[in-house]
Structures are given as C-alpha cells and as structure tokens.
Design a protein around this motif. Structure first.
Motif, mmCIF file in Angstrom:
data_model
loop_
_atom_site.group_PDB
_atom_site.id
_atom_site.type_symbol
_atom_site.label_atom_id
_atom_site.label_comp_id
_atom_site.label_asym_id
_atom_site.label_seq_id
_atom_site.Cartn_x
_atom_site.Cartn_y
_atom_site.Cartn_z
ATOM 1 N N UNK A 47 1.205 -32.202 40.095
ATOM 2 C CA UNK A 47 -0.117 -31.771 40.548
ATOM 3 C C UNK A 47 -1.012 -32.973 40.841
ATOM 4 N N UNK A 48 -0.958 -33.948 39.975
ATOM 5 C CA UNK A 48 -1.741 -35.169 40.177
ATOM 6 C C UNK A 48 -1.312 -35.861 41.459
ATOM 7 N N UNK A 49 -0.016 -35.968 41.660
ATOM 8 C CA UNK A 49 0.516 -36.595 42.873
ATOM 9 C C UNK A 49 0.051 -35.852 44.112
ATOM 10 N N UNK A 50 0.152 -34.539 44.100
ATOM 11 C CA UNK A 50 -0.238 -33.734 45.266
ATOM 12 C C UNK A 50 -1.711 -33.923 45.607
ATOM 13 N N UNK A 51 -2.563 -33.887 44.591
ATOM 14 C CA UNK A 51 -4.007 -34.046 44.816
ATOM 15 C C UNK A 51 -4.318 -35.459 45.318
ATOM 16 N N UNK A 111 6.548 -38.975 54.925
ATOM 17 C CA UNK A 111 6.974 -37.816 54.129
ATOM 18 C C UNK A 111 5.901 -37.437 53.107
ATOM 19 N N UNK A 112 5.293 -38.441 52.473
ATOM 20 C CA UNK A 112 4.334 -38.199 51.385
ATOM 21 C C UNK A 112 3.072 -37.497 51.869
ATOM 22 N N UNK A 113 2.723 -37.673 53.109
ATOM 23 C CA UNK A 113 1.486 -37.054 53.586
ATOM 24 C C UNK A 113 1.648 -35.588 53.939
ATOM 25 N N UNK A 114 2.874 -35.078 53.872
ATOM 26 C CA UNK A 114 3.123 -33.661 54.126
ATOM 27 C C UNK A 114 2.908 -32.869 52.835
ATOM 28 N N UNK A 115 2.359 -31.646 52.939
ATOM 29 C CA UNK A 115 2.039 -30.857 51.740
ATOM 30 C C UNK A 115 3.244 -30.535 50.846
ATOM 31 N N UNK A 116 4.442 -30.498 51.391
ATOM 32 C CA UNK A 116 5.614 -30.119 50.594
ATOM 33 C C UNK A 116 6.342 -31.322 49.994
ATOM 34 N N UNK A 117 5.698 -32.498 49.990
ATOM 35 C CA UNK A 117 6.322 -33.696 49.430
ATOM 36 C C UNK A 117 6.641 -33.485 47.956
ATOM 37 N N UNK A 118 7.884 -33.730 47.580
ATOM 38 C CA UNK A 118 8.304 -33.493 46.195
ATOM 39 C C UNK A 118 8.643 -34.788 45.460
#
Length: 129
Positions: free
Chosen positions: A12-16, A48-55
């Motif tokens: 969650x932290x990464x996504x935000x 890749x990281x700037x896409x919402x589904x980056x895991x």
C-alpha cells in the motif's frame, strides 16, 4: 492479525508513493530518464512502476527518495507561484547546492543525500531560516 497488516502495508505504501511520484514527475515534466534516475530505477522499471497494477517492491532507499521528492514538491508549491513551482526543479540554479546546474541533475547525481539536502534547503527557505 499483525502479520497480515505487515504484509499489506508495504504494498500500500509503495502504491501510494508511486502514484504521488508519477504525478510529480508529470507536473515537473520530467523525462523518463530523469524520473527513473531520481527514483534510482532503470527506465524500464520506472515505466512499469508508474502503472497502477505494479506489483514490484521498492527498496528503503527508493521509498526515502520518493518521500523526499514529495516533500520537495510540497515546499515548492507552498513557496513559489505555479509556473516557478513547476519548473524550479528543472531550471538552472545558482544556489549553493547546485552551482548553476539544474536541481534534478544534482539530485540524480548526488543520490539520496543530495535529495535530502535539497529538501532541507527548501524547508529552510520556506521557514525563513
């Protein structure tokens, strides 16, 4: 229960952090190369990281970089009017940390210590110190 919270928190932290950083990179009109360098990622990882589904996961260094950049962005937005706030990071700067180079270049070259120094510098300007 505590274990579940720990496993979800970093994602969650990464996504935000990545969402906020992507918005800042766009606001500052950073190139893919500049945005990737500032975040200490390869260009392909940044894409890749700037896409919402980056895991993927970010290192502590990368998270600290993103956090500091968010702080820099906030300081610029508070300290300067919009055109300058959005272009300050990519304009040549004669200030003591930059020696005529652009803050983005100094930050990429100097890494996390330089990014933190820029944030401290702006916080001092904003605070009147």
């Amino acid at each position: 229960m505590h274990v579940i919270a720990k496993t979800r928190e970093p994602a969650q932290i990464t996504a935000v952090a990545l969402k906020a950083y992507a918005r800042i990179a766009d606001a500052w009109a950073l190139s893919v190369r500049e945005a990737a360098g500032l975040a200490d990622m390869s260009e392909s990882t940044w894409k890749r990281a700037r896409k919402p589904d980056f895991a993927g996961e970010l290192t502590k260094d990368q998270l600290l970089r993103l956090s500091a950049v968010i702080g820099i962005y906030k300081s610029l937005e508070l300290f300067f009017s919009d055109p300058l706030a959005r272009s300050w990071f990519t304009r040549p700067n004669a200030g003591p940390l930059f020696g005529g180079s652009r803050p983005i270049d100094a930050a990429v070259e100097g890494g996390l210590p330089q990014i933190l120094a820029i944030r401290t510098y702006l916080d001092a300007l904003r605070g009147g110190a």
